[in-house]
Design an enzyme around this catalytic site. Structure first.
Site, PDB file in Angstrom:
ATOM      1  N   ARG A 114       0.816  -1.228   0.000  1.00 13.34           N
ATOM      2  CA  ARG A 114       0.000   0.000   0.000  1.00 13.34           C
ATOM      3  C   ARG A 114       0.846   1.273   0.000  1.00 13.34           C
ATOM      4  NH1 ARG A 114      -2.782  -3.085   3.871  1.00 13.34           N
ATOM      5  NH2 ARG A 114      -4.578  -4.121   2.952  1.00 13.34           N
ATOM      6  N   LYS A 136       2.033  11.750 -10.687  1.00 15.84           N
ATOM      7  CA  LYS A 136       1.136  10.930 -11.513  1.00 15.84           C
ATOM      8  C   LYS A 136       1.895   9.675 -11.902  1.00 15.84           C
ATOM      9  CE  LYS A 136      -1.979  14.014 -14.031  1.00 15.84           C
ATOM     10  NZ  LYS A 136      -2.353  14.443 -15.391  1.00 15.84           N
ATOM     11  N   GLU A 178       7.613  19.462 -24.164  1.00 16.94           N
ATOM     12  CA  GLU A 178       6.961  19.742 -22.873  1.00 16.94           C
ATOM     13  C   GLU A 178       7.350  21.142 -22.376  1.00 16.94           C
ATOM     14  OE1 GLU A 178       4.577  17.988 -21.760  1.00 16.94           O
ATOM     15  OE2 GLU A 178       4.873  15.895 -22.354  1.00 16.94           O
ATOM     16  N   LYS A 217       5.433  23.683 -12.718  1.00 18.74           N
ATOM     17  CA  LYS A 217       4.634  22.483 -12.455  1.00 18.74           C
ATOM     18  C   LYS A 217       4.371  22.326 -10.956  1.00 18.74           C
ATOM     19  CE  LYS A 217       3.739  17.714 -13.504  1.00 18.74           C
ATOM     20  NZ  LYS A 217       4.011  16.574 -14.358  1.00 18.74           N
ATOM     21  N   GLU A 227      -5.891  17.149  -9.963  1.00 23.96           N
ATOM     22  CA  GLU A 227      -6.360  17.590 -11.273  1.00 23.96           C
ATOM     23  C   GLU A 227      -7.870  17.807 -11.352  1.00 23.96           C
ATOM     24  OE1 GLU A 227      -4.032  16.041 -14.635  1.00 23.96           O
ATOM     25  OE2 GLU A 227      -5.920  15.855 -15.712  1.00 23.96           O
ATOM     26  N   ARG A 231      -4.638  22.028 -12.549  1.00 24.45           N
ATOM     27  CA  ARG A 231      -3.685  21.049 -13.103  1.00 24.45           C
ATOM     28  C   ARG A 231      -4.069  20.590 -14.508  1.00 24.45           C
ATOM     29  NH1 ARG A 231      -0.551  16.060  -9.968  1.00 24.45           N
ATOM     30  NH2 ARG A 231       0.790  15.557 -11.732  1.00 24.45           N
ATOM     31  N   ASN A 235      -2.334  19.736 -19.475  1.00 27.63           N
ATOM     32  CA  ASN A 235      -2.696  18.828 -20.561  1.00 27.63           C
ATOM     33  C   ASN A 235      -2.797  19.528 -21.908  1.00 27.63           C
ATOM     34  OD1 ASN A 235      -3.036  16.376 -19.058  1.00 27.63           O
ATOM     35  ND2 ASN A 235      -4.806  17.338 -18.111  1.00 27.63           N
ATOM     36  N   HIS A 238      -2.499  17.630 -25.143  1.00 27.18           N
ATOM     37  CA  HIS A 238      -2.420  16.200 -24.812  1.00 27.18           C
ATOM     38  C   HIS A 238      -3.619  15.374 -25.283  1.00 27.18           C
ATOM     39  CE1 HIS A 238       1.114  17.320 -22.594  1.00 27.18           C
ATOM     40  NE2 HIS A 238       1.301  16.098 -22.143  1.00 27.18           N
ATOM     41  N   HIS A 242      -2.274  12.398 -27.285  1.00 23.97           N
ATOM     42  CA  HIS A 242      -2.414  10.979 -26.929  1.00 23.97           C
ATOM     43  C   HIS A 242      -3.042  10.194 -28.083  1.00 23.97           C
ATOM     44  CE1 HIS A 242      -2.176  11.636 -22.285  1.00 23.97           C
ATOM     45  NE2 HIS A 242      -0.993  11.512 -22.841  1.00 23.97           N
ATOM     46  N   HIS A 252       5.691   9.899 -27.202  1.00 23.70           N
ATOM     47  CA  HIS A 252       4.808  10.782 -26.449  1.00 23.70           C
ATOM     48  C   HIS A 252       5.141  12.255 -26.727  1.00 23.70           C
ATOM     49  CE1 HIS A 252       2.347  12.184 -23.085  1.00 23.70           C
ATOM     50  NE2 HIS A 252       3.363  12.979 -22.780  1.00 23.70           N
TER      51      HIS A 252
HETATM   52  N1  LIG Z   1       3.587  11.177 -14.962  1.00 20.57           N
HETATM   53  C1  LIG Z   1       3.494  12.272 -15.656  1.00 20.57           C
HETATM   54  O1  LIG Z   1       3.118  13.335 -15.149  1.00 20.57           O
HETATM   55  C2  LIG Z   1       3.866  12.255 -17.119  1.00 20.57           C
HETATM   56  C3  LIG Z   1       4.025  13.453 -17.829  1.00 20.57           C
HETATM   57  C4  LIG Z   1       4.459  13.392 -19.156  1.00 20.57           C
HETATM   58  C5  LIG Z   1       4.710  12.151 -19.750  1.00 20.57           C
HETATM   59  N2  LIG Z   1       4.525  11.018 -19.032  1.00 20.57           N
HETATM   60  C6  LIG Z   1       4.824   9.709 -19.617  1.00 20.57           C
HETATM   61  O2  LIG Z   1       6.219   9.658 -19.875  1.00 20.57           O
HETATM   62  C7  LIG Z   1       6.472   8.759 -20.957  1.00 20.57           C
HETATM   63  C8  LIG Z   1       7.416   9.433 -21.922  1.00 20.57           C
HETATM   64  O3  LIG Z   1       8.631   9.692 -21.245  1.00 20.57           O
HETATM   65  P1  LIG Z   1      10.016   9.755 -22.030  1.00 20.57           P
HETATM   66  O4  LIG Z   1       9.882  10.650 -23.199  1.00 20.57           O
HETATM   67  O5  LIG Z   1      11.069  10.019 -21.043  1.00 20.57           O
HETATM   68  O6  LIG Z   1      10.116   8.282 -22.662  1.00 20.57           O
HETATM   69  P2  LIG Z   1      10.973   6.990 -22.286  1.00 20.57           P
HETATM   70  O7  LIG Z   1      10.964   6.716 -20.855  1.00 20.57           O
HETATM   71  O8  LIG Z   1      10.493   5.931 -23.209  1.00 20.57           O
HETATM   72  O9  LIG Z   1      12.464   7.427 -22.702  1.00 20.57           O
HETATM   73  C9  LIG Z   1      12.730   7.726 -24.052  1.00 20.57           C
HETATM   74  C10 LIG Z   1      13.937   6.920 -24.562  1.00 20.57           C
HETATM   75  O10 LIG Z   1      15.128   7.466 -24.000  1.00 20.57           O
HETATM   76  C11 LIG Z   1      15.933   6.426 -23.430  1.00 20.57           C
HETATM   77  N3  LIG Z   1      16.730   7.065 -22.385  1.00 20.57           N
HETATM   78  C12 LIG Z   1      16.345   7.437 -21.145  1.00 20.57           C
HETATM   79  N4  LIG Z   1      17.322   8.140 -20.545  1.00 20.57           N
HETATM   80  C13 LIG Z   1      18.362   8.163 -21.392  1.00 20.57           C
HETATM   81  C14 LIG Z   1      19.655   8.761 -21.360  1.00 20.57           C
HETATM   82  N5  LIG Z   1      20.050   9.513 -20.330  1.00 20.57           N
HETATM   83  N6  LIG Z   1      20.480   8.584 -22.420  1.00 20.57           N
HETATM   84  C15 LIG Z   1      20.057   7.872 -23.511  1.00 20.57           C
HETATM   85  N7  LIG Z   1      18.841   7.325 -23.628  1.00 20.57           N
HETATM   86  C16 LIG Z   1      18.000   7.471 -22.566  1.00 20.57           C
HETATM   87  C17 LIG Z   1      14.935   5.391 -23.004  1.00 20.57           C
HETATM   88  O11 LIG Z   1      15.514   4.130 -22.868  1.00 20.57           O
HETATM   89  C18 LIG Z   1      13.923   5.457 -24.142  1.00 20.57           C
HETATM   90  O12 LIG Z   1      14.388   4.688 -25.231  1.00 20.57           O
HETATM   91  C19 LIG Z   1       5.127   8.404 -21.536  1.00 20.57           C
HETATM   92  O13 LIG Z   1       4.744   7.131 -21.105  1.00 20.57           O
HETATM   93  C20 LIG Z   1       4.194   9.451 -20.966  1.00 20.57           C
HETATM   94  O14 LIG Z   1       2.875   8.995 -20.853  1.00 20.57           O
HETATM   95  C21 LIG Z   1       4.121  11.040 -17.740  1.00 20.57           C
END
Ligand SMILES: NC(=O)c1ccc[n+]([C@@H]2O[C@H](COP(=O)([O-])OP(=O)(O)OC[C@H]3O[C@@H](n4cnc5c(N)ncnc54)[C@H](O)[C@@H]3O)[C@@H](O)[C@H]2O)c1
Length: 351
Positions: A114, A136, A178, A217, A227, A231, A235, A238, A242, A252
């Site tokens: 939990r 999130k 972003e 943020k 949200e 918040r 989006n 988004h 999405h 993304h």
């Molecule tokens: N929780 C939230 O508030 C929130 C907000 C925005 C996006 N997201 C989520 O985040 C995800 C997208 O995140 P992302 O763009 O980081 O994608 P990701 O985690 O897939 O990373 C992108 C790529 O970069 C590589 N990578 C990571 N760090 C690296 C580094 N230092 N050097 C080389 N390669 C590296 C990863 O292996 C991957 O291939 C989506 O699932 C999206 O829904 C969540």
């Protein structure tokens, strides 16, 4: 090192930003309890020695890289390994990677017993300015993004821009996407990006802007953690983003950039977004899209992608598609269209 406090009803969290954060904070966070690390295959391959140095005694779960692995099967495997490692209530999970690792690792921390302590160490620009902050956590299910998750705040976020040095340019572009989202909502960030469009791939410039993005943020999350109001502004782009992500194979960050492009065009046409402000914003979005042009992008079938916007979490039962859009400097609004109207506007905006 710069520290930003994030206080919510459930957590007093700290976000540390700077090239010295790992040495300054990680040893203390690792000491004193069992630790479990979630990372992905790319990050582990690049930073093997770093993991050995900092997490010699921890169990490390290496997720195959990619959004397609942000699912229940991976979550189950992580939880099984946590249980097999004999973690207790006082154990701590470290999510070291991009947004995929942060989202699924954060959710595993929220669910195990939990809720155990969670530290986010974001390694992509997108995760550093956005996904690691605000609590999130989620996995995708049945072709719907982030449909199963929890709000679960990390106790600390360690943002070290040094990780960006190994990041491919396409991933830098996603993070800039972003940042442009923050620009749409925050005149100061808009101004800085607009004056420096020739530096959108300059890591020193981008690293300097990380704190302003996180501060924006954190302010929004403190005002509205779950949200129900402010918040929703985060989006911007988004809803359509999405839908594009689920149907185009784009990542993304790139999908959100196109989502912002099309939703801003729709909002300007509908008179929701001020014309002059909209032109400036569209110019900035286009500069970000041009960072690493994607030759394979084809929006001729965008009408079909529109279907995916129906399952967006912002929608309610009235069948309308809801979008968060910028109106003018420092102002945004929720904007709804009936589905057929949205589809037609999107097809027009993507021409
Ligand atoms: N929780 C939230 O508030 C929130 C907000 C925005 C996006 N997201 C989520 O985040 C995800 C997208 O995140 P992302 O763009 O980081 O994608 P990701 O985690 O897939 O990373 C992108 C790529 O970069 C590589 N990578 C990571 N760090 C690296 C580094 N230092 N050097 C080389 N390669 C590296 C990863 O292996 C991957 O291939 C989506 O699932 C999206 O829904 C969540």
């Amino acid at each position: 090192m710069k520290t930003i406090d994030l206080k919510t009803p459930t957590m007093m969290g700290k976000i540390h930003v700077g090239a010295d954060v790992i040495d300054a904070r990680l040893p203390a966070l690792v000491a004193g309890q069992k630790n479990f690390v979630v990372t992905d295959s790319n990050v582990f391959a690049l930073y093997g020695a770093w993991f050995t140095r900092h997490f010699a005694d921890a169990e490390i779960f290496v997720l195959s890289a990619g959004e397609e692995n942000k699912n229940f099967g991976s979550l189950y495997a992580i939880l099984e390994k946590m249980s097999a490692a004999g973690l207790h209530r006082n154990s701590r999970l470290f999510a070291v990677g991009g947004g995929v690792v942060g989202d699924i690792g954060g959710l595993a921390a929220a669910l195990y017993m939990r809720g155990i302590s969670c530290v986010q160490i974001p390694t992509t620009l997108l995760a550093q300015v956005d996904s690691s902050v605000g609590g999130k956590t989620a996995v995708d299910l049945g072709g719907v993004k982030n449909i199963v998750g929890a709000f679960y705040q990390p106790c600390e976020v360690l943002v070290d821009p040094t990780f960006l040095q190994t990041l491919p340019m396409r991933e830098i572009k996603c993070g800039v996407g972003e940042m442009v989202k923050y620009a749409a909502l925050n005149a100061e960030i808009f101004d800085i990006l607009e004056r420096n469009t020739d530096r959108l791939t300059d890591l020193a410039f981008l690293s300097d802007l990380i704190v302003a993005c996180i501060q924006h943020k954190a302010d929004v999350v403190q005002a509205d953690e779950k949200e129900s109001g402010e918040r929703c502004s985060l989006n911007v782009g988004h809803t359509t983003g999405h839908a594009i992500e689920l149907t185009s194979g784009l990542s993304h960050g790139e999908s959100v950039l196109y989502g912002m492009l099309f939703e801003t065009r729709i909002a300007v046409s509908a008179g929701i977004c001020e014309k002059e402000y909209g032109s400036r914003l569209l110019a900035l979005i286009e500069k970000a899209i041009a960072i690493e042009p994607n030759a394979a992008v084809d929006f001729s079938g965008i009408g079909e992608s529109a279907e995916k916007a129906r399952s967006d979490k912002k929608n309610s039962d009235d069948g309308k598609i809801k979008m968060a859009v910028a109106k003018c400097e420092n102002e945004w609004t929720m904007f709804s269209l009936g589905f057929e109207e949205y589809r037609a506007a999107l097809v027009q905006a993507a021409k």
